[in-house]
Design an enzyme around this catalytic site. Structure first.
Site, short mmCIF file in Angstrom:
data_model
loop_
_atom_site.label_atom_id
_atom_site.label_comp_id
_atom_site.label_asym_id
_atom_site.label_seq_id
_atom_site.Cartn_x
_atom_site.Cartn_y
_atom_site.Cartn_z
N GLU A 1 0.90 3.79 1.70
CA GLU A 1 1.72 4.09 3.19
C GLU A 1 2.71 3.35 3.55
OE1 GLU A 1 -3.08 4.42 3.43
OE2 GLU A 1 -1.57 3.30 2.35
N CYS B 1 -5.85 1.64 5.78
CA CYS B 1 -6.79 0.53 6.24
C CYS B 1 -6.14 0.15 7.62
CB CYS B 1 -6.38 -0.67 5.22
SG CYS B 1 -4.60 -1.21 5.18
N HIS C 1 0.85 -1.28 -0.06
CA HIS C 1 0.38 -0.04 -0.04
C HIS C 1 0.69 1.36 0.00
CE1 HIS C 1 -3.64 -2.08 1.99
NE2 HIS C 1 -3.20 -2.67 0.80
N CYS D 1 -2.21 -0.48 7.49
CA CYS D 1 -1.33 0.59 7.60
C CYS D 1 -1.45 1.51 8.82
CB CYS D 1 -1.81 1.36 6.09
SG CYS D 1 -1.62 0.53 4.80
#
Length: 143
Positions: free
Chosen positions: A49, A77, A47, A80
């Protein structure tokens, strides 16, 4: 956040969900960036992040990122959000809420939970309309 949006557009051009992240120091110096790559990288943890956090930790030579701020186009999410807490980031700024998987406001409140030993300052809704439009466009093209 505009730089994070540009990164999100780059992810979209590669067929990835358009999410971009920019991590800066306490004095607003750019440390690292990231955009979604789980599809192209065959990595469910890739992701935006997570990528920005990894690069920042390497750049600073420290797994603790105290004093740093992460700007991201979509609410992180739970995975993260947990990583932000573990990295001890000071602040999170995000654009649009993720009503399906949001780990900071929409579904869970991981990043500033009283149950954890570290909490981030959270600012939400920065350029939210622009962030949401990019996501809507991406998913509309796939339907």
């Amino acid at each position: 956040m505009r730089q994070a949006l540009a990164l999100a557009a780059e992810a979209q051009s590669l067929g990835e969900v358009p999410v971009g992240a920019v991590l800066v120091s306490q004095d607003d110096q750019l440390i690292a960036t990231g955009y979604n790559k789980p599809i192209s990288g065959n990595d469910p943890t890739a992701h935006a992040e997570m990528i920005a956090i990894r690069f920042a930790a390497q750049a600073l030579g420290n797994y603790r990122l105290g004093g740093c701020t992460l700007y991201v186009t979509l609410e992180p999410c739970p995975m993260c959000a947990g990583a932000l807490v573990h990295a001890r980031l000071s602040r999170l700024v995000f654009g649009a809420r993720d009503l399906r998987f949001g780990g900071v406001r929409s579904k869970f409140q991981v990043a500033d939970s009283d149950l954890l030993n570290h909490r981030l300052e959270i600012t939400e809704g920065v350029l939210a309309a622009d962030c949401l439009q990019l996501l809507k466009q991406f998913f509309a093209e796939r339907r």
